[in-house]
Scaffold this active site. Structure first.
Site, PDB file in Angstrom:
ATOM      1  N   GLU A  55      -8.105 -53.697 -63.720  1.00  0.00           N
ATOM      2  CA  GLU A  55      -8.365 -53.888 -65.143  1.00  0.00           C
ATOM      3  C   GLU A  55      -9.075 -52.679 -65.737  1.00  0.00           C
ATOM      4  O   GLU A  55      -8.746 -52.236 -66.841  1.00  0.00           O
ATOM      5  CB  GLU A  55      -9.214 -55.150 -65.350  1.00  0.00           C
ATOM      6  CG  GLU A  55      -8.529 -56.437 -64.909  1.00  0.00           C
ATOM      7  CD  GLU A  55      -8.877 -56.828 -63.484  1.00  0.00           C
ATOM      8  OE1 GLU A  55      -8.970 -58.025 -63.214  1.00  0.00           O
ATOM      9  OE2 GLU A  55      -9.052 -55.915 -62.635  1.00  0.00           O
ATOM     10  N   CYS A  78     -12.517 -60.703 -62.004  1.00  0.00           N
ATOM     11  CA  CYS A  78     -13.791 -61.061 -61.389  1.00  0.00           C
ATOM     12  C   CYS A  78     -14.863 -61.244 -62.460  1.00  0.00           C
ATOM     13  O   CYS A  78     -14.814 -60.631 -63.533  1.00  0.00           O
ATOM     14  CB  CYS A  78     -14.215 -59.993 -60.381  1.00  0.00           C
ATOM     15  SG  CYS A  78     -14.430 -58.330 -61.073  1.00  0.00           S
ATOM     16  N   SER A 171       8.026 -50.714 -20.029  1.00  0.00           N
ATOM     17  CA  SER A 171       8.489 -51.213 -21.324  1.00  0.00           C
ATOM     18  C   SER A 171       8.732 -50.126 -22.357  1.00  0.00           C
ATOM     19  O   SER A 171       9.164 -50.436 -23.466  1.00  0.00           O
ATOM     20  CB  SER A 171       7.457 -52.206 -21.886  1.00  0.00           C
ATOM     21  OG  SER A 171       6.216 -51.558 -22.110  1.00  0.00           O
ATOM     22  N   THR A 199      -2.440 -56.421 -21.461  1.00  0.00           N
ATOM     23  CA  THR A 199      -1.703 -55.333 -22.101  1.00  0.00           C
ATOM     24  C   THR A 199      -2.472 -54.024 -21.999  1.00  0.00           C
ATOM     25  O   THR A 199      -1.881 -52.958 -21.786  1.00  0.00           O
ATOM     26  CB  THR A 199      -1.434 -55.683 -23.582  1.00  0.00           C
ATOM     27  OG1 THR A 199      -0.616 -56.854 -23.642  1.00  0.00           O
ATOM     28  CG2 THR A 199      -0.734 -54.545 -24.301  1.00  0.00           C
ATOM     29  N   LEU A 207      -3.058 -48.612 -30.104  1.00  0.00           N
ATOM     30  CA  LEU A 207      -2.976 -49.580 -31.205  1.00  0.00           C
ATOM     31  C   LEU A 207      -3.616 -49.047 -32.480  1.00  0.00           C
ATOM     32  O   LEU A 207      -4.239 -49.790 -33.243  1.00  0.00           O
ATOM     33  CB  LEU A 207      -3.614 -50.919 -30.802  1.00  0.00           C
ATOM     34  CG  LEU A 207      -2.943 -51.653 -29.634  1.00  0.00           C
ATOM     35  CD1 LEU A 207      -3.600 -53.003 -29.398  1.00  0.00           C
ATOM     36  CD2 LEU A 207      -1.448 -51.818 -29.861  1.00  0.00           C
ATOM     37  N   ARG A 210      -0.650 -44.240 -36.600  1.00  0.00           N
ATOM     38  CA  ARG A 210      -0.332 -42.813 -36.445  1.00  0.00           C
ATOM     39  C   ARG A 210       0.295 -42.324 -37.755  1.00  0.00           C
ATOM     40  O   ARG A 210       1.474 -42.509 -38.002  1.00  0.00           O
ATOM     41  CB  ARG A 210       0.605 -42.617 -35.261  1.00  0.00           C
ATOM     42  CG  ARG A 210      -0.019 -43.010 -33.932  1.00  0.00           C
ATOM     43  CD  ARG A 210       0.840 -42.614 -32.745  1.00  0.00           C
ATOM     44  NE  ARG A 210       2.064 -43.401 -32.649  1.00  0.00           N
ATOM     45  CZ  ARG A 210       2.162 -44.574 -32.031  1.00  0.00           C
ATOM     46  NH1 ARG A 210       1.099 -45.129 -31.475  1.00  0.00           N
ATOM     47  NH2 ARG A 210       3.316 -45.213 -31.962  1.00  0.00           N
ATOM     48  N   GLY A 306       0.829 -59.540 -24.826  1.00  0.00           N
ATOM     49  CA  GLY A 306       1.764 -59.946 -23.797  1.00  0.00           C
ATOM     50  C   GLY A 306       2.177 -61.395 -23.937  1.00  0.00           C
ATOM     51  O   GLY A 306       1.741 -62.109 -24.854  1.00  0.00           O
ATOM     52  N   THR A 308       1.456 -64.176 -22.405  1.00  0.00           N
ATOM     53  CA  THR A 308       0.475 -65.264 -22.314  1.00  0.00           C
ATOM     54  C   THR A 308      -0.204 -65.512 -23.646  1.00  0.00           C
ATOM     55  O   THR A 308      -0.232 -66.643 -24.160  1.00  0.00           O
ATOM     56  CB  THR A 308      -0.571 -64.956 -21.235  1.00  0.00           C
ATOM     57  OG1 THR A 308       0.078 -64.820 -19.967  1.00  0.00           O
ATOM     58  CG2 THR A 308      -1.589 -66.081 -21.154  1.00  0.00           C
TER      59      THR A 308
END
Length: 371
Positions: A55, A78, A171, A199, A207, A210, A306, A308
């Site tokens: 705004e 707000c 993998s 993992t 993780l 990039r 993973g 699980t």
């Protein structure tokens, strides 16, 4: 004609809000258009926490012409002082005569107060124009304010036969370059990324986002920001030299009895925050984990884990969106599955609805929600 104009102006505000998709964390994405009739006088979007709200940017662009004009805003203005002044007061002081807000602020401590302030000042206010489109801007913010938990996206990369890795654990890489770049964008919109210690030990992932893989989008992100990395690790087995512990803040959720052990204290000495949560036979209590992340202000959580941990999220119906990247390859019957789900009958099958399907390079990307 008037209804078409109003919808067009709000659609423009929604479009503007999306520009802040990669940079507003932890604030919601908001767009604003100031118009008189069919003429846009000013427009803006919230770019970064602590900087001017949508705004304020639109009013600054409109200047004195804002008096008597209409404001189209994707979220209720707000009404409180934070790091910036209240937007409802700015609209009043600028002389705005009418306000369309697509959605009401879901924060129970402020919801409706902005609308009330505007109406008390004599401004006509309508709430609900393009509400569904505006709500899609901030699924995590909306959910956290209503439930205390973040929006959960579970990401998987799998072969045609539903395998995520070879039996050996190998993998890299199932999917192609384009799909991996798409995952970088998914990480960039996330407040936190969750994985399990299995993992971490098997793949040693970073993780992180990039930015060199984001192309033009990289310029719209906060250069120094990385999502919070979260590791579910009951016994604090994460090696102090693990790649994931570098490049930003990391929290390890372990068993309460583990916090005072030597491995846990080695992690704490690196600045890693440890949090004790309950554990079940099938792993971490993900419901308690989500409550803890919500309390930290996490709006959107990406789970890259993973079979699980992925299976636990699915079996407990805690996945809001499943992002499946499917590669045109077979990994064989001995490969690792996408999720551990010990189902025995067709009546137990977990059904999904395809929300979006598209080709990403040689791979297919499906976005699914539970039926």
């Amino acid at each position: 004609m008037t209804e078409y104009r109003e919808r067009s102006m709000m659609a423009r505000a929604v479009q503007l809000a999306w520009r802040g998709r990669y940079s507003t964390h932890p604030n919601p994405r908001v767009g604003c258009v100031i118009a008189r009739g069919d003429t846009i006088l000013g427009e803006g979007w919230h770019e970064r926490a602590g900087e001017a709200h949508a705004e304020a940017r639109a009013l600054s662009q409109a200047g004195a012409a804002a008096r008597g004009a209409t404001a189209y805003i994707t979220l209720e203005p707000c009404s409180h002082f934070g790091r910036t002044p209240p937007c409802a007061r700015a609209l009043i002081d600028a002389g705005i005569s009418r306000v369309f807000a697509a959605t009401q602020d879901p924060n129970p401590s402020v919801s409706g107060r902005g609308v009330e302030m505007l109406r008390e000042a004599g401004i006509r206010v309508s709430v609900g124009l393009l509400a569904d489109e505006a709500a899609q801007l901030n699924p995590g913010f909306m959910k956290r304010m209503n439930t205390g938990r973040p929006w959960v996206r579970l990401k998987m990369a799998a072969s045609l036969d539903g395998r995520t890795a070879m039996a050996s654990g190998e993998s890299q890489w199932i999917t192609g370059d384009e799909a991996r770049r798409d995952v970088q964008r998914l990480r960039a919109v996330s407040d936190a990324i969750l994985t399990g210690v299995g993992t971490v030990l098997a793949d040693n992932p970073s993780l992180t986002v990039r930015r060199e893989e984001l192309g033009d989008i990289g310029r719209a992100t906060e250069p120094s920001r990385q999502p919070l990395r979260v590791i579910a690790d009951r016994d604090a087995r994460t090696p102090p030299a693990a790649t994931i512990l570098r490049g930003g803040k990391v929290h390890v959720f372990c068993a309460s009895s583990t916090i005072d052990t030597a491995p846990a204290q080695d992690l704490a000495a690196l600045g890693i925050r440890l949090k004790g949560v309950a554990w079940k036979d099938n792993g971490v209590d993900v419901a308690e984990l989500l409550d803890s992340l919500g309390a930290l202000g996490i709006n959107e959580l990406l789970v890259e884990a993973g079979p699980t941990l992925a299976g636990t999220f699915i079996s407990e119906n805690l996945v809001d969106e499943l992002w499946l990247y499917q590669a045109p390859v077979f990994l064989g019957s001995t490969g690792r599955p996408t999720a551990h789900l010990p189902l025995e009958t067709m009546a137990e099958k977990v059904e999904w609805t395809v929300k979006d399907r598209r080709q990403v390079g040689e791979d297919q990307r499906l976005i699914l929600v539970r039926r």
